[in-house]
Enzyme design. Structure first.
Site, PDB file in Angstrom:
ATOM      1  N   ASN A   1      29.120  32.255  41.652  1.00  0.00           N
ATOM      2  CA  ASN A   1      28.863  31.159  40.719  1.00  0.00           C
ATOM      3  C   ASN A   1      27.956  31.668  39.613  1.00  0.00           C
ATOM      4  O   ASN A   1      27.158  32.573  39.834  1.00  0.00           O
ATOM      5  CB  ASN A   1      28.155  30.014  41.454  1.00  0.00           C
ATOM      6  CG  ASN A   1      27.836  28.838  40.540  1.00  0.00           C
ATOM      7  OD1 ASN A   1      28.688  28.410  39.749  1.00  0.00           O
ATOM      8  ND2 ASN A   1      26.622  28.311  40.623  1.00  0.00           N
TER       9      ASN A   1
ATOM     10  N   HIS B   1      25.034  30.282  37.054  1.00  0.00           N
ATOM     11  CA  HIS B   1      24.142  29.143  36.816  1.00  0.00           C
ATOM     12  C   HIS B   1      23.236  29.463  35.629  1.00  0.00           C
ATOM     13  O   HIS B   1      22.683  30.560  35.564  1.00  0.00           O
ATOM     14  CB  HIS B   1      23.311  28.851  38.071  1.00  0.00           C
ATOM     15  CG  HIS B   1      22.432  27.650  37.899  1.00  0.00           C
ATOM     16  ND1 HIS B   1      22.941  26.367  37.901  1.00  0.00           N
ATOM     17  CD2 HIS B   1      21.106  27.536  37.682  1.00  0.00           C
ATOM     18  CE1 HIS B   1      21.940  25.511  37.696  1.00  0.00           C
ATOM     19  NE2 HIS B   1      20.817  26.197  37.562  1.00  0.00           N
TER      20      HIS B   1
ATOM     21  N   SER C   1      22.063  33.399  35.850  1.00  0.00           N
ATOM     22  CA  SER C   1      22.189  34.180  37.077  1.00  0.00           C
ATOM     23  C   SER C   1      23.595  34.038  37.632  1.00  0.00           C
ATOM     24  O   SER C   1      24.162  32.942  37.633  1.00  0.00           O
ATOM     25  CB  SER C   1      21.223  33.651  38.148  1.00  0.00           C
ATOM     26  OG  SER C   1      19.906  33.541  37.661  1.00  0.00           O
TER      27      SER C   1
ATOM     28  N   ASP D   1      22.846  26.488  44.481  1.00  0.00           N
ATOM     29  CA  ASP D   1      22.253  27.479  43.568  1.00  0.00           C
ATOM     30  C   ASP D   1      21.207  28.366  44.231  1.00  0.00           C
ATOM     31  O   ASP D   1      20.302  28.887  43.564  1.00  0.00           O
ATOM     32  CB  ASP D   1      21.627  26.782  42.335  1.00  0.00           C
ATOM     33  CG  ASP D   1      22.656  26.017  41.519  1.00  0.00           C
ATOM     34  OD1 ASP D   1      23.822  26.438  41.486  1.00  0.00           O
ATOM     35  OD2 ASP D   1      22.294  24.981  40.921  1.00  0.00           O
TER      36      ASP D   1
END
Ligand code: GAR
Length: 210
Positions: A107, A109, A136, A145
């Protein structure tokens, strides 16, 4: 090349950066599918324009979150995906889904994690008066997260920044670090191991072998 699926909900600029990088002949991953949970996502059109297969799988078409995720998993498996990149995918995945794809979901973020997990990271960074902000790429784990970090990029926060100008500066860096992180994971240079990232160094050619 590692088959990768990208999950989006909107604009898809990070998706486009990944697709562009993967179009290079020496990139170790190829994009096999883009899935959107939103039929109006602009990113769907962008992907289709460059000939990438897309599927729209909206939550409202399913009775439960589990059934919605099962439909996503079915599409990913059918496409042969081995890695998943979340790129502005604004839905929190269940522990079941994450467990099924353990160590294979990335992912991006828009904050320097572990600061500003969750919503409105740019606004919160401005409110706090931090001078450095960023983005990140991390492996996805059950906690939002909070998975181990593969790559980060930093930007300065300027005195006259608004949420919009700061987000735009961060986004430019997102487009650089996401392809880099995917490359490292696809090559096995960054690997999810026991809840952390294990980094390996690229083997250097032996002296005299070049
Ligand atoms: C990006 O800034 C991404 O980091 C962020 O949403 C934006 C999506 O833009 N993701 C999150 O906030 C995830 N919690 P894009 O659709 O143009 O890539």
């Amino acid at each position: 090349k590692k088959p990768v699926a990208i999950l989006i909900s909107g604009r898809g600029s990070n998706m486009a950066a990944l697709i562009d990088a993967a179009a290079e002949t020496d990139f170790p991953a190829r994009v096999v599918l883009v899935v959107s949970d939103n039929a109006d996502a602009k990113g769907l059109i962008v992907a289709q324009q460059v000939g990438i297969a897309t599927e729209t799988i909206e939550r409202k078409g399913y009775a439960s979150k589990a059934e919605h995720e099962a439909a996503i998993t079915a599409a990913l498996r059918k496409a042969g995906a081995e890695l998943i990149c979340l790129a502005g995918f604004m839905r929190v995945l269940s522990a079941g889904f994450i467990g099924d794809w353990r160590g294979r979901i990335l992912n991006i973020h828009p904050s320097l994690l572990p600061s500003y997990r969750g919503l409105d990271p740019h606004k919160r960074a401005l409110d706090d008066g931090v001078l450095i902000h960023g983005c990140s790429v991390h492996f996805v784990t059950e906690e939002l997260d909070a998975g181990p970090i593969v790559s980060q990029g930093a930007v300065p926060v300027l005195g006259d920044d608004t949420e919009k100008t700061l987000a735009a500066r961060v986004l430019g860096v997102e487009h650089r670090i996401y392809p880099l992180a995917l490359k490292m994971v696809a090559e096995g240079l960054a690997e999810f191991a026991g809840g952390r990232v294990r980094f390996r160094h690229q083997p250097q050619p032996k002296a005299g072998s070049a």
